[in-house]
Scaffold this motif. Structure first.
Motif, PDB file in Angstrom:
ATOM      1  N   GLU A   1       0.832  -1.193   0.000  1.00  0.00           N
ATOM      2  CA  GLU A   1       0.000   0.000   0.000  1.00  0.00           C
ATOM      3  C   GLU A   1       0.877   1.258   0.000  1.00  0.00           C
ATOM      4  OE1 GLU A   1      -3.481   2.095   2.769  1.00  0.00           O
ATOM      5  OE2 GLU A   1      -2.752   0.067   3.206  1.00  0.00           O
ATOM      6  N   GLY A   2       0.553   2.186  -0.855  1.00  0.00           N
ATOM      7  CA  GLY A   2       1.327   3.421  -0.936  1.00  0.00           C
ATOM      8  C   GLY A   2       2.517   3.357  -1.862  1.00  0.00           C
ATOM      9  N   ALA A   3       2.710   2.229  -2.557  1.00  0.00           N
ATOM     10  CA  ALA A   3       3.864   2.116  -3.456  1.00  0.00           C
ATOM     11  C   ALA A   3       3.801   3.134  -4.586  1.00  0.00           C
ATOM     12  CB  ALA A   3       3.941   0.700  -4.032  1.00  0.00           C
ATOM     13  N   GLY A   4       2.580   3.505  -4.987  1.00  0.00           N
ATOM     14  CA  GLY A   4       2.437   4.482  -6.055  1.00  0.00           C
ATOM     15  C   GLY A   4       2.978   5.852  -5.712  1.00  0.00           C
ATOM     16  N   GLU A   5       3.168   6.115  -4.423  1.00  0.00           N
ATOM     17  CA  GLU A   5       3.745   7.389  -3.990  1.00  0.00           C
ATOM     18  C   GLU A   5       5.270   7.418  -4.142  1.00  0.00           C
ATOM     19  OE1 GLU A   5       2.421   7.784   0.002  1.00  0.00           O
ATOM     20  OE2 GLU A   5       0.294   7.698  -0.519  1.00  0.00           O
TER      21      GLU A   5
END
Length: 403
Positions: free
Chosen positions: A79-83
């Motif tokens: 979760e949050g890898a896209g950031e």
């Protein structure tokens, strides 16, 4: 002396990037080793955004399509890898003159094992009884490991720190593990050997009677499960030969070819991406993780149990990391010295220490361990881990490094 502090992406999210890195820089280390690809855990995190942190299997970046497209095994995405937290860390560490290393757990994943049980280790009874452990002999696993190493290298890290790039042990295969049968160390070792078709084929190609080894393991462990007394004493080649016979020992030793060739492939892939591989031998954790009181045989002398051939790897990888999880500084020195003798002087040797419990009870003890590893030829000392230790424990690091 080079040094780094192990760090989780969740630590940064909880405290803020600048605040975390400024604090870490104040400890006097020269780098950060961030968990780029990790496994599921439940951790007590004394200064985290939550005091108990649940971590999941997966990577903190988007898996590149050109590397994983068409592969059966693809890492779960955190979760949050896209950031792009790793890209932010790379920029922020560079601004502070800190190195950034990409800590990568390769073959330990409950998520992938549950989805692809055929790619996990298979014991002497034919059971897929360790779904967290991907088998390093399986062709799909090997393709996955090479792609993962290359993908982490692409994040711009100075090195890829490879954890779990070898066989595991039966004692660390799942969660909520239960056994009410008193299995001895050698029985557990035999139960942890993989007899999947790919492991058996590789051993057979090396001249080992793999079927005879499997049958003997099943006979011995099956007898203990039926009520025979368990074997006592440490697992050594001599003791194992007496207990299970030379064919079983030959089979266990043949596993080193599987690990060595896989590490060679991953190291070449990482180098092709402009980084370098640091191979982390997990033997020290197997021996001393729980209490810092490892059994007498040195970790370097037990690494064969995980399929690790230190002499062969010393010719293949530019850097080796070892886990010195022992309370006594003299034992740490003995362990590290044995690794140095095995790998030779031309390879970087990094030593991972815990600055706090269960094996370091004071700043003086930490300083003594650092002096010990320097004296026996270590090139770097790393500390595990920022988010797991209270601030007063972490504040031991600068004085110990300068002592």
């Amino acid at each position: 002396m080079d040094s780094s502090l192990y760090l989780y992406v969740e630590d940064v999210r909880g405290e803020g990037l600048d605040k975390t890195l400024d604090r870490i820089a104040g400890y006097g280390v020269t780098g950060v080793t961030v968990a780029a690809a990790y496994h599921r855990t439940r951790d007590v995190t004394p200064h985290g955004a939550s005091r108990v942190t649940i971590r999941r299997d997966g990577v903190h970046f988007t898996p590149p399509e050109d590397l994983f497209g068409g592969l059966r095994l693809v890492p779960p995405v955190q979760e949050g890898a896209g950031e792009e937290p790793l890209a932010a860390l790379r920029r922020a560490t560079a601004e502070r003159g800190l190195k950034l290393h990409g800590w990568t757990v390769f073959l330990h994943s409950v998520t992938l094992g549950d989805a692809h049980p055929e790619a996990t280790v298979r014991n002497c009874f034919g059971d897929r009884g360790s779904l967290a452990d991907l088998c390093p002999a399986h062709p799909d696993v090997r393709l996955y490991a090479v792609a993962l190493g290359r993908a982490v290298a692409r994040q711009g890290v100075d090195s890829v720190v490879a954890e779990g790039l070898h066989f595991g042990t039966f004692g660390h295969g799942y969660h909520h593990e239960r056994s009410f049968v008193p299995l001895g160390p050698m029985d557990l070792f035999l139960l942890g050997l993989c007899f999947c078709e790919f492991c058996m084929r590789r051993a057979t190609d090396l001249g080992v009677n793999a079927q005879a080894a499997r049958q003997e393991c099943a006979r011995i462990v099956g007898g203990v499960l039926d009520g025979d007394p368990p074997a006592q004493g440490e697992v050594t080649r001599a003791a194992l030969t007496a207990y299970a016979g030379p064919e079983v020992v030959a089979y266990a030793r043949a596993r080193s070819e599987t690990v060595t060739s896989l590490v060679s492939e991953v190291a070449a892939a990482v180098t092709a991406e402009g980084s370098r591989l640091t191979f982390l031998d997990g033997t020290g954790s197997v021996k001393g993780y729980a209490d810092g009181l490892p059994s007498p045989v040195l970790a370097a002398h037990d690494s064969w149990q995980l399929g690790v051939d230190l002499v062969a790897l010393g010719d293949l990888v530019p850097s080796l990391a070892v886990l010195a999880y022992a309370r006594d500084a003299a034992r740490v020195a003995d362990d590290v010295g044995a690794y140095r003798r095995s790998t030779g002087k031309d390879r970087e040797l990094r030593v991972v220490l815990r600055p706090g419990p269960p094996d370091t009870d004071s700043a003086d003890r930490l300083a003594a361990k650092i002096r010990a590893v320097r004296a026996v030829g270590a090139d770097a000392v790393d500390f595990y881990a920022y988010g797991l230790m209270p601030y007063p424990i972490l504040e031991r690091i600068p004085g110990a490094l300068s002592g």
